[in-house]
Design a protein around this motif. Structure first.
Motif, PDB file in Angstrom:
ATOM      1  N   LEU A 291       0.816  -1.220   0.000  1.00  0.00           N
ATOM      2  CA  LEU A 291       0.000   0.000   0.000  1.00  0.00           C
ATOM      3  C   LEU A 291       0.847   1.267   0.000  1.00  0.00           C
ATOM      4  CD1 LEU A 291      -2.828  -0.986   2.538  1.00  0.00           C
ATOM      5  CD2 LEU A 291      -2.792  -1.264   0.043  1.00  0.00           C
ATOM      6  N   GLY A 292       2.145   1.136   0.275  1.00  0.00           N
ATOM      7  CA  GLY A 292       3.032   2.285   0.265  1.00  0.00           C
ATOM      8  C   GLY A 292       2.822   3.244   1.420  1.00  0.00           C
TER       9      GLY A 292
ATOM     10  N   THR B 159      -7.140   1.669  12.883  1.00  0.00           N
ATOM     11  CA  THR B 159      -8.163   2.545  13.435  1.00  0.00           C
ATOM     12  C   THR B 159      -9.443   2.482  12.613  1.00  0.00           C
ATOM     13  OG1 THR B 159      -6.500   4.064  14.320  1.00  0.00           O
ATOM     14  CG2 THR B 159      -8.725   4.926  14.045  1.00  0.00           C
ATOM     15  N   ILE B 160      -9.298   2.421  11.292  1.00  0.00           N
ATOM     16  CA  ILE B 160     -10.469   2.298  10.422  1.00  0.00           C
ATOM     17  C   ILE B 160     -11.223   1.011  10.740  1.00  0.00           C
ATOM     18  CG2 ILE B 160     -11.191   1.915   8.027  1.00  0.00           C
ATOM     19  CD1 ILE B 160      -8.970   3.827   7.182  1.00  0.00           C
ATOM     20  N   GLY B 161     -10.482  -0.076  11.005  1.00  0.00           N
ATOM     21  CA  GLY B 161     -11.125  -1.319  11.406  1.00  0.00           C
ATOM     22  C   GLY B 161     -11.926  -1.153  12.682  1.00  0.00           C
ATOM     23  N   GLY B 162     -11.378  -0.396  13.637  1.00  0.00           N
ATOM     24  CA  GLY B 162     -12.105  -0.136  14.874  1.00  0.00           C
ATOM     25  C   GLY B 162     -13.362   0.684  14.636  1.00  0.00           C
TER      26      GLY B 162
ATOM     27  N   GLY C 291      -9.737  -9.165  -1.573  1.00  0.00           N
ATOM     28  CA  GLY C 291      -9.622  -7.745  -1.883  1.00  0.00           C
ATOM     29  C   GLY C 291      -8.267  -7.173  -1.506  1.00  0.00           C
ATOM     30  N   LEU C 292      -7.758  -7.549  -0.329  1.00  0.00           N
ATOM     31  CA  LEU C 292      -6.461  -7.036   0.101  1.00  0.00           C
ATOM     32  C   LEU C 292      -5.317  -7.630  -0.722  1.00  0.00           C
ATOM     33  CD1 LEU C 292      -6.945  -7.001   3.979  1.00  0.00           C
ATOM     34  CD2 LEU C 292      -7.009  -5.067   2.406  1.00  0.00           C
ATOM     35  N   ALA C 293      -5.489  -8.866  -1.186  1.00  0.00           N
ATOM     36  CA  ALA C 293      -4.458  -9.463  -2.033  1.00  0.00           C
ATOM     37  C   ALA C 293      -4.361  -8.739  -3.373  1.00  0.00           C
ATOM     38  CB  ALA C 293      -4.764 -10.946  -2.258  1.00  0.00           C
ATOM     39  N   LEU C 294      -5.475  -8.258  -3.879  1.00  0.00           N
ATOM     40  CA  LEU C 294      -5.513  -7.645  -5.208  1.00  0.00           C
ATOM     41  C   LEU C 294      -5.136  -6.166  -5.215  1.00  0.00           C
ATOM     42  CD1 LEU C 294      -8.792  -9.261  -6.619  1.00  0.00           C
ATOM     43  CD2 LEU C 294      -6.462  -9.674  -7.429  1.00  0.00           C
ATOM     44  N   THR C 295      -5.572  -5.419  -4.186  1.00  0.00           N
ATOM     45  CA  THR C 295      -5.469  -3.961  -4.261  1.00  0.00           C
ATOM     46  C   THR C 295      -4.087  -3.437  -3.875  1.00  0.00           C
ATOM     47  OG1 THR C 295      -6.532  -1.888  -3.621  1.00  0.00           O
ATOM     48  CG2 THR C 295      -6.225  -3.520  -1.885  1.00  0.00           C
TER      49      THR C 295
ATOM     50  N   SER D 241      -4.270   0.082  -3.586  1.00  0.00           N
ATOM     51  CA  SER D 241      -4.788   1.408  -3.248  1.00  0.00           C
ATOM     52  C   SER D 241      -5.113   1.500  -1.757  1.00  0.00           C
ATOM     53  CB  SER D 241      -6.054   1.695  -4.056  1.00  0.00           C
ATOM     54  OG  SER D 241      -6.740   2.817  -3.541  1.00  0.00           O
ATOM     55  N   PRO D 242      -4.523   2.465  -1.048  1.00  0.00           N
ATOM     56  CA  PRO D 242      -4.873   2.647   0.364  1.00  0.00           C
ATOM     57  C   PRO D 242      -6.347   2.960   0.556  1.00  0.00           C
ATOM     58  CG  PRO D 242      -2.857   3.831  -0.173  1.00  0.00           C
ATOM     59  CD  PRO D 242      -3.440   3.370  -1.469  1.00  0.00           C
ATOM     60  N   TRP D 243      -6.965   3.651  -0.413  1.00  0.00           N
ATOM     61  CA  TRP D 243      -8.379   4.004  -0.273  1.00  0.00           C
ATOM     62  C   TRP D 243      -9.263   2.763  -0.347  1.00  0.00           C
ATOM     63  CZ3 TRP D 243      -9.472   8.680   1.394  1.00  0.00           C
ATOM     64  CH2 TRP D 243      -8.551   9.702   1.175  1.00  0.00           C
ATOM     65  N   VAL D 244      -8.963   1.885  -1.284  1.00  0.00           N
ATOM     66  CA  VAL D 244      -9.728   0.640  -1.390  1.00  0.00           C
ATOM     67  C   VAL D 244      -9.497  -0.227  -0.153  1.00  0.00           C
ATOM     68  CG1 VAL D 244     -10.014  -1.502  -2.698  1.00  0.00           C
ATOM     69  CG2 VAL D 244      -9.706   0.673  -3.910  1.00  0.00           C
ATOM     70  N   ALA D 245      -8.242  -0.315   0.254  1.00  0.00           N
ATOM     71  CA  ALA D 245      -7.924  -1.102   1.441  1.00  0.00           C
ATOM     72  C   ALA D 245      -8.642  -0.542   2.666  1.00  0.00           C
ATOM     73  CB  ALA D 245      -6.415  -1.128   1.676  1.00  0.00           C
ATOM     74  N   GLY D 246      -8.709   0.793   2.766  1.00  0.00           N
ATOM     75  CA  GLY D 246      -9.416   1.397   3.898  1.00  0.00           C
ATOM     76  C   GLY D 246     -10.877   1.009   3.932  1.00  0.00           C
ATOM     77  N   GLY D 247     -11.525   0.999   2.747  1.00  0.00           N
ATOM     78  CA  GLY D 247     -12.925   0.563   2.691  1.00  0.00           C
ATOM     79  C   GLY D 247     -13.080  -0.886   3.111  1.00  0.00           C
ATOM     80  N   ILE D 248     -12.130  -1.734   2.706  1.00  0.00           N
ATOM     81  CA  ILE D 248     -12.177  -3.149   3.084  1.00  0.00           C
ATOM     82  C   ILE D 248     -12.023  -3.303   4.592  1.00  0.00           C
ATOM     83  CG2 ILE D 248     -10.975  -5.360   2.868  1.00  0.00           C
ATOM     84  CD1 ILE D 248     -10.293  -4.552  -0.021  1.00  0.00           C
TER      85      ILE D 248
END
Length: 408
Positions: free
Chosen positions: A256-257, A268-271, A307-311, A313-320
């Protein structure tokens, strides 16, 4: 204000549960503070990677080593007294650690011993505490009671506690541990106000056989279809989850860089997702039976790994992560509610300890596999493994999940 309180914490749950909830929230805040302060303390005292890694080991080894025996004691003796004694031991250990830091005599060995003893006491306190709710709350109200307890865990233990612990540590080594000491003492006072119905072995009864009690807990779990399915599911899906999440910090950096702040932001987003799950949980369980809810949850978890294996993008990962956080809360609360409804009062501790062993065993084995896969095939490999394994297990467990229902 009274109307809001009644909506959040209905009076029908009882005064005793309110004392328990307050105690749980305070001690969860203390545990969250310690989760950040413990590793920071060891890292301050030494730069030896092995010694620093031991600070993580002492957090998950005690449940594996002492979880089953903690369950036996919870079913054998007065559960409120076990919580009080275990938290008193935690308080003594924390007081000794604070004293060593104040006098400037704390060493790496002493700190690790103190953190280990604190974790062991926490195993016994947590196991006994988990058996108190079904003793005070009606069967129909277990969902809302567990949701409120889960809210405290997410907001205080996972979201608020760690940053507070890190900030307090920045003010001085003793501050986070002194704060946890005060919170544990407050928890002791609150639990002492709880009154429970008679339970446990009578003083003049026969001396129980510990091995037989352990076998009884395992046997009951295996023979009960819904609880057996829960234990198996938790073991298997923590196996795949542990593989992926063991390299999460490297994943956020390399795929994700993101830096350290980005990694913290993802957790935190997970929380936050967990808080969303908290708010929606009552409405969801009124419309969806628990078996279907489990099926949906496992599908979400499987797709999370994909989804995490494919992306990249931090934004997509954040939504996941947001969706996964809601799923994790709903799954955990549902699992606890099903277990509390189905398990007889005299077996709550032992069956709960079997569940704990399954959870931690899956995480430990999975994390080892995740580390090996990431080393040889890159940081995305554990997520591909988790997706493939989860997909297979969903198919294999699909019919069994229907055994979990409201009226089980």
């Amino acid at each position: 204000m009274i109307a809001v309180l009644e909506r959040v914490l209905p009076a029908r749950l009882g005064t005793g549960f309110r004392w328990l909830l307050a105690s749980s929230w305070l001690t969860n805040l203390g545990d969250g503070i310690a989760a950040a302060a413990g590793p920071l303390l060891i890292a301050t005292l030494t730069r030896d990677p092995l010694m620093i890694s031991l600070s993580a080991l002492v957090s998950w080894a005690p449940p594996l080593l002492f979880g089953l025996y903690a369950g036996v004691l919870s079913d054998r003796y007065n559960r409120r007294r076990i919580v009080l004694v275990a938290n008193a031991v935690r308080a003594v250990v924390l007081a000794a650690l604070v004293a060593l830091m104040v006098t400037g005599t704390v060493t790496v060995a002493a700190a690790l011993v103190a953190l280990t003893l604190r974790s062991i006491a926490e195993v016994f306190a947590d196991n006994a505490t988990s058996t108190l709710t079904p003793m005070m709350v009606s069967r129909d109200d277990l969902i809302i009671a567990n949701a409120r307890l889960g809210t405290g865990f997410i907001t205080l233990n996972q979201l608020a506690g760690p940053p507070i612990g890190a900030a307090l540590f920045g003010l001085g080594l003793t501050w986070p541990f002194a704060s946890q000491l005060l919170l544990v003492l407050a928890g002791i006072v609150l639990v002492s106000r709880i009154t429970l119905p008679p339970h446990g072995r009578q003083a003049d009864g026969p001396v129980p056989n510990t091995v037989r009690e352990l076998i009884d807990g395992f046997t009951w779990t295996i023979r009960h279809a819904a609880i057996r399915t829960l234990a198996l599911t938790i073991l298997i899906f923590n196996f795949t989850f542990g593989a992926a999440w063991s390299v999460l910090v490297l994943y956020t950096q390399e795929q994700l860089g993101l830096g350290a702040i980005g990694f913290g932001l993802m957790t935190t987003i997970g929380g936050i997702g967990g808080l969303i799950g908290t708010g929606l949980y009552g409405a969801i369980t009124r419309r969806v039976n628990l078996g279907a809810l489990m099926r949906i949850g496992l599908i979400i978890e499987t797709l999370t790994h994909l989804g995490l294996a494919l992306t990249h993008s931090p934004w997509v990962a954040g939504g996941i992560f947001l969706v996964f956080g809601a799923h994790a809360f709903i799954w955990g609360t549902t699992s606890g509610t099903v277990r509390q409804r189905a398990v007889p009062r005299e077996l709550q501790g032992r069956v709960g300890s079997v569940n704990t062993i399954c959870a931690y065993a899956g995480l430990v084995v999975g994390s080892l596999i995740g580390g090996i896969l990431a080393t040889h095939f890159g940081v995305a490999a554990p997520f591909w493994f988790a997706f493939a394994g989860s997909a297979v297990f969903v198919v294999l467990l699909w019919r069994q999940l229907l055994l979990i229902a409201h009226d089980d």
